[in-house]
Enzyme design. Structure first.
Site, PDB file in Angstrom:
ATOM      1  N   GLU A  29       0.810  -1.218   0.000  1.00 12.18           N
ATOM      2  CA  GLU A  29       0.000   0.000   0.000  1.00 12.18           C
ATOM      3  C   GLU A  29       0.843   1.267   0.000  1.00 12.18           C
ATOM      4  OE1 GLU A  29      -2.802  -0.374   3.199  1.00 12.18           O
ATOM      5  OE2 GLU A  29      -4.130  -1.618   1.984  1.00 12.18           O
ATOM      6  N   LYS A  57     -15.753  -0.910   3.201  1.00 15.34           N
ATOM      7  CA  LYS A  57     -15.097  -1.323   1.962  1.00 15.34           C
ATOM      8  C   LYS A  57     -16.151  -1.823   0.980  1.00 15.34           C
ATOM      9  CE  LYS A  57     -10.790  -2.835   4.216  1.00 15.34           C
ATOM     10  NZ  LYS A  57      -9.998  -4.032   4.628  1.00 15.34           N
TER      11      LYS A  57
END
Length: 427
Positions: free
Chosen positions: A204, A336
């Protein structure tokens, strides 16, 4: 504004794994695409991401079955429907799938269509996506939660803790959150390289660390904050993503890096001690998704001053969020899109979280795309927080940059309240 065609293609996410791009075209010629993200550290209660499993094609990761489901089942059911009926169309796909976790058609197939429909509808109305999704009521620019050090499943288990992040609680503007994070991120990298503690970049975008235990990163992070010119706890707070379900065997929690085994009580004591020792304002998944007793204990002890986020615990699932609210398990929900698999269900999850007086945190996945959908989702719903990874790599930066564009489009209507949003849950 009826749907005239739906098509799907295999593209690739930020880890180079196959994923879906779905294109929805309307009768007036307007079209839009939805790009589906993918997680590495996934909760057991998430909707199912359908992959082919054929080891001869992309090592089993291809998504041709999901693409076929879009073309042969979803498209015929939706062509001719109004693109503005988002919730109705999402429900049609869910019913067409017919399973609890969208495992027949695939949550990735359904989500790709759902995202593309929302974007096409916005374009058809000549609106920005955040305007369309929020019905003109979204104007809160989110406070960023940004990874500095990556670990867990995102960095080859260099640390057992998945994310060491910062939140610029002292920032007065959105731009200032980015400047402060920029300074800390690059200072941390320079410091780690000087100490010989940096291996590279994690999934990430955070620094891939080389530490002897899971607490050493705290000291480096604290030092980086100070060297960047900020006061820990006042200007910048620490946020953690423990991803504890990955550490739990049903009886004990295990740190491989430290070679330690913890009983449930011992692990609770460690999480509580860290929150008291360091300027931690937010902690995500401190316990496994089945360890309800420890969730309740931590919320009761520290929920008045620490944001306690459920990710694997809730998986953006309405039923699980309702259970968490009823039992007092946390005070925040990670949101999410691909955990639940449709835009309308995701917005419903955010609204439920807000109605309970909890804080939603809109989040990306470790396998991301260049789609900035979640930036618009965060503003549209006035969620107040956004977590997309670190301050590096284009699939991350596109989300931070999109918020700058949204803020410019909102002009005087844009709001940024920063850390004041925590007053909702902190007594």
């Amino acid at each position: 504004m009826k749907i005239s065609n739906i098509d799907a293609y295999q593209i690739y996410d930020s880890r180079g794994f196959p994923t879906l791009e779905v294109e929805v075209e309307l009768e007036n010629g307007v079209s839009a695409c939805g790009l589906v993200p993918s997680g590495a550290s996934t909760g057991q209660f998430e909707a199912l991401e359908l992959r082919d499993g054929d080891k001869t094609k992309f090592r089993g990761k291809s998504v041709y079955k999901a693409i076929t489901n879009v073309k042969e089942e979803i498209a015929p059911a939706l062509i001719g429907k109004s693109v503005f009926d988002q919730q109705k169309n999402d429900l049609l796909m869910i019913e067409l799938d017919g399973t609890e976790n969208k495992s027949r058609l695939g949550a990735n197939a359904i989500l790709g269509v759902s995202m593309a429909m929302a974007k096409a509808a916005a374009a058809a109305r000549g609106e920005a996506l955040f305007e369309y999704l929020g019905k003109g009521e979204g104007n809160l620019i989110p406070l960023n939660e940004i990874q500095i050090l990556g670990g867990g499943a995102h960095a080859g288990w260099a640390t057992d803790i998945q994310d060491y992040l910062v939140i610029a609680v002292g920032a007065k503007t959105y731009e200032e959150t980015l400047e402060m994070t920029h300074n800390i991120y690059h200072t941390a990298g320079e410091l780690m390289k000087k100490l010989g503690k940096c291996v590279g970049i994690a999934d990430e975008g955070g620094w891939w660390p080389d530490y002897k235990d899971n607490e050493e990163p705290f000291e480096v992070l604290m030092e980086a904050i100070k060297l960047a010119g900020y006061e820990p706890g006042k200007d910048v707070a620490i946020s953690l993503d423990i991803a504890a379900s990955d550490l739990y065997d049903g009886e004990h929690y295990r740190f491989k890096l430290d070679n330690k085994v913890f009983t449930r009580d011992e692990f609770y004591d460690l999480m509580s001690a860290w929150c008291k020792k360091y300027p931690i304002i937010s902690i995500e998944d401190p316990f496994a998704d089945t360890d309800f007793e420890n969730w309740k204990r931590l919320q009761a002890e520290l929920g008045h001053k620490v944001q306690i986020i459920g990710d694997d615990l809730f998986t953006t699932n309405i039923k699980r969020i309702e259970q968490g609210i009823d039992q007092g398990l946390a005070n925040s929900v990670l949101i999410k899109l691909n955990q639940i698999g449709s835009v309308s269900e995701t917005i419903d999850a955010i609204r439920l979280t807000q109605k309970a007086g909890w804080l939603p945190v809109v989040s990306a996945r470790s396998g991301e795309t260049e789609d900035a959908f979640i930036s618009h989702l965060a503003v549209a719903t006035n969620a107040g927080q956004l977590k997309v990874g670190s301050f590096a790599r284009s699939e991350r930066q596109v989300k931070w940059n999109e918020n700058l564009r949204i803020q410019r489009k909102l002009g005087d209507k844009a709001r940024f309240v920063g850390a004041a949003l925590y007053k909702t849950i902190f007594s």
